[in-house]
Write a protein that holds these residues in place. Sequence first.
Motif, PDB file in Angstrom:
ATOM      1  N   THR A 110     -17.701  38.825  28.741  1.00  0.00           N
ATOM      2  CA  THR A 110     -17.933  39.921  27.637  1.00  0.00           C
ATOM      3  C   THR A 110     -16.229  40.251  27.289  1.00  0.00           C
ATOM      4  N   GLU A 111     -15.410  39.848  28.257  1.00  0.00           N
ATOM      5  CA  GLU A 111     -13.958  40.417  28.140  1.00  0.00           C
ATOM      6  C   GLU A 111     -13.128  39.511  27.636  1.00  0.00           C
ATOM      7  N   ALA A 112     -13.667  38.410  26.784  1.00  0.00           N
ATOM      8  CA  ALA A 112     -13.021  37.379  26.354  1.00  0.00           C
ATOM      9  C   ALA A 112     -12.051  37.952  25.082  1.00  0.00           C
ATOM     10  N   ARG A 113     -10.750  37.381  24.964  1.00  0.00           N
ATOM     11  CA  ARG A 113      -9.967  37.422  23.830  1.00  0.00           C
ATOM     12  C   ARG A 113     -10.267  36.802  22.824  1.00  0.00           C
ATOM     13  N   GLU A 114     -10.416  37.316  21.574  1.00  0.00           N
ATOM     14  CA  GLU A 114     -10.742  36.616  20.501  1.00  0.00           C
ATOM     15  C   GLU A 114      -9.665  36.296  19.276  1.00  0.00           C
ATOM     16  N   PHE A 115      -9.340  35.115  18.784  1.00  0.00           N
ATOM     17  CA  PHE A 115      -8.458  34.817  17.815  1.00  0.00           C
ATOM     18  C   PHE A 115      -9.320  34.133  16.706  1.00  0.00           C
ATOM     19  N   GLY A 116      -8.499  34.325  15.511  1.00  0.00           N
ATOM     20  CA  GLY A 116      -8.954  33.604  14.369  1.00  0.00           C
ATOM     21  C   GLY A 116      -8.059  32.641  14.060  1.00  0.00           C
ATOM     22  N   VAL A 117      -8.498  31.231  13.679  1.00  0.00           N
ATOM     23  CA  VAL A 117      -7.570  30.180  13.268  1.00  0.00           C
ATOM     24  C   VAL A 117      -8.004  29.708  11.915  1.00  0.00           C
ATOM     25  N   GLU A 118      -6.972  29.680  11.082  1.00  0.00           N
ATOM     26  CA  GLU A 118      -7.019  29.289   9.570  1.00  0.00           C
ATOM     27  C   GLU A 118      -7.758  27.804   9.495  1.00  0.00           C
ATOM     28  N   ASP A 119      -8.350  27.662   8.222  1.00  0.00           N
ATOM     29  CA  ASP A 119      -8.796  26.533   7.724  1.00  0.00           C
ATOM     30  C   ASP A 119      -8.149  25.183   8.336  1.00  0.00           C
ATOM     31  N   GLY A 120      -8.669  24.449   9.261  1.00  0.00           N
ATOM     32  CA  GLY A 120      -7.984  23.141   9.449  1.00  0.00           C
ATOM     33  C   GLY A 120      -7.035  23.425  10.428  1.00  0.00           C
ATOM     34  N   GLY A 121      -6.637  24.393  10.951  1.00  0.00           N
ATOM     35  CA  GLY A 121      -5.711  24.518  12.110  1.00  0.00           C
ATOM     36  C   GLY A 121      -6.061  24.083  13.238  1.00  0.00           C
ATOM     37  N   LEU A 122      -7.092  24.495  13.602  1.00  0.00           N
ATOM     38  CA  LEU A 122      -7.532  23.799  15.175  1.00  0.00           C
ATOM     39  C   LEU A 122      -7.626  22.413  15.100  1.00  0.00           C
ATOM     40  N   LYS A 123      -8.087  21.551  13.873  1.00  0.00           N
ATOM     41  CA  LYS A 123      -8.141  20.427  13.413  1.00  0.00           C
ATOM     42  C   LYS A 123      -6.863  19.598  13.941  1.00  0.00           C
ATOM     43  N   THR A 124      -5.884  20.249  13.108  1.00  0.00           N
ATOM     44  CA  THR A 124      -4.776  19.810  13.149  1.00  0.00           C
ATOM     45  C   THR A 124      -4.152  19.771  14.730  1.00  0.00           C
ATOM     46  N   VAL A 125      -4.432  20.619  15.294  1.00  0.00           N
ATOM     47  CA  VAL A 125      -3.742  20.984  16.669  1.00  0.00           C
ATOM     48  C   VAL A 125      -4.634  19.694  17.459  1.00  0.00           C
ATOM     49  N   LEU A 126      -5.764  19.473  17.503  1.00  0.00           N
ATOM     50  CA  LEU A 126      -6.321  18.146  18.146  1.00  0.00           C
ATOM     51  C   LEU A 126      -5.914  17.022  17.959  1.00  0.00           C
ATOM     52  N   GLU A 127      -5.705  16.858  16.487  1.00  0.00           N
ATOM     53  CA  GLU A 127      -5.439  15.632  16.046  1.00  0.00           C
ATOM     54  C   GLU A 127      -3.975  14.847  16.702  1.00  0.00           C
ATOM     55  N   LYS A 128      -3.084  16.094  16.729  1.00  0.00           N
ATOM     56  CA  LYS A 128      -1.829  15.718  17.155  1.00  0.00           C
ATOM     57  C   LYS A 128      -1.562  15.747  18.641  1.00  0.00           C
ATOM     58  N   THR A 129      -2.516  16.046  19.369  1.00  0.00           N
ATOM     59  CA  THR A 129      -2.335  16.143  20.731  1.00  0.00           C
ATOM     60  C   THR A 129      -3.340  15.252  21.583  1.00  0.00           C
ATOM     61  N   ALA A 130      -4.643  15.317  21.341  1.00  0.00           N
ATOM     62  CA  ALA A 130      -5.692  14.838  21.956  1.00  0.00           C
ATOM     63  C   ALA A 130      -5.547  13.562  22.548  1.00  0.00           C
ATOM     64  N   PHE A 131      -4.836  12.777  21.791  1.00  0.00           N
ATOM     65  CA  PHE A 131      -5.107  11.222  21.983  1.00  0.00           C
ATOM     66  C   PHE A 131      -4.031  10.964  23.553  1.00  0.00           C
ATOM     67  N   ALA A 132      -3.082  11.989  23.901  1.00  0.00           N
ATOM     68  CA  ALA A 132      -2.654  11.644  24.876  1.00  0.00           C
ATOM     69  C   ALA A 132      -3.240  12.294  26.320  1.00  0.00           C
ATOM     70  N   MET A 133      -4.219  12.968  26.151  1.00  0.00           N
ATOM     71  CA  MET A 133      -4.799  13.127  27.315  1.00  0.00           C
ATOM     72  C   MET A 133      -5.293  11.951  28.343  1.00  0.00           C
ATOM     73  N   ALA A 134      -5.308  12.326  29.709  1.00  0.00           N
ATOM     74  CA  ALA A 134      -5.721  11.523  30.477  1.00  0.00           C
ATOM     75  C   ALA A 134      -7.482  11.655  30.754  1.00  0.00           C
ATOM     76  N   GLN A 135      -8.060  10.600  31.236  1.00  0.00           N
ATOM     77  CA  GLN A 135      -9.425  10.676  31.112  1.00  0.00           C
ATOM     78  C   GLN A 135     -10.000  10.631  32.615  1.00  0.00           C
ATOM     79  N   GLN A 136      -9.863   9.924  33.517  1.00  0.00           N
ATOM     80  CA  GLN A 136     -10.300   9.846  34.722  1.00  0.00           C
ATOM     81  C   GLN A 136      -9.039   9.864  35.992  1.00  0.00           C
ATOM     82  N   ASP A 137      -8.051  10.522  35.675  1.00  0.00           N
ATOM     83  CA  ASP A 137      -6.954  10.806  36.373  1.00  0.00           C
ATOM     84  C   ASP A 137      -7.134  11.544  37.833  1.00  0.00           C
TER      85      ASP A 137
END
Length: 354
Positions: A110-137
Amino acid sequence: MLSRVANVVERRQTLPILGHLLLRAEDGRLTVVGTDLEVEVRGHSASEVLGEGDTTVPARKLVDVVRNLAEGSDVRLKVAGDRCVVTAGRGRYVLGTLPAGDFPAMQMDTEAREFGVEDGGLKTVLEKTAFAMAQQDVRYYLNGLLVEVDSTGICAVATDGHRLARFHLDLDLDCEERLSVIVPYKTVMELRRQLGAVVSPTILRIAEKTIQFVVGDTVTTSKLVDGLYPGYERVIPVNLSKRAVISKEGLRAALSRTAILSNEKYRGVRLSFESGLLRLQAHNPEQEEAVEEMELDFEGDATTIGFNVSYLADVLNAVDGQLVEVFFQDGDSSSVWRSVGAEMETFVVMPMRL
């Protein structure tokens, strides 16, 4: 909505209830919940509720039944004892159920911090970075996406030890103290699927051990990776003396052709930067060889660097502009790639010995 929720359900479960979806009918809407105990996806849909209640049904069976119905079919659900009767048109399907009280619900702090992200903002963040994650390291903290939030916006970082992606989304947020969390790989991939279908504002809630994303009528709640992300700033080289500018599509096509004759196991290609010219070379154990040349904007001492073709292809897919710039020092050091002038993105690729 149903398929988005069911995606989180694993095909093999340690508990039978984890193979089910929770269905709850109340207040004129149907709520569907799926979980694997690490991430929970909850979807809502306006419905005609004739009797309020809840139950659980096998996820894959319900999804397969609904998916194969004629488009636009009205679906009715009725619970009778330990059975759920699904009717649509002239079809009738009887599914087994398990008690709704046995379904594990994931609670958000219940004490979580809340933030709003504009249209498409989070999608851009993930498209730019997710490919470099390790999977089973074995370094479990790399099997996820580092998300840092402060008053200037959201910064995401991913690395598998061979390449690194960082992107900063500029936002004016009410967050004076930086929050830093690691979002698990599976959660990130689920979000990418959800965001690929809609363009809407996203609500982000961050707590000590959980994180929540609200995308349209879908709410995704996930545990966080309990670990300390390595100091990624040390991996990003600075003061690189050489810079080249290359056509993104031209390089992508040349890499695709050259890679045909590369070693199938290591997928290596050699890039030779010369004044006004980029030479790509690849060879394999069968003594076959591919050589291509293309123009580029570069002035300086000739430098040859070996790269994994797949890593470069991922970077080019993440770049938006038509021109990509690469900063480097020599053939033994990491290079930095980005769209020309895009200071908010940084892609680091380690060299490969060929």
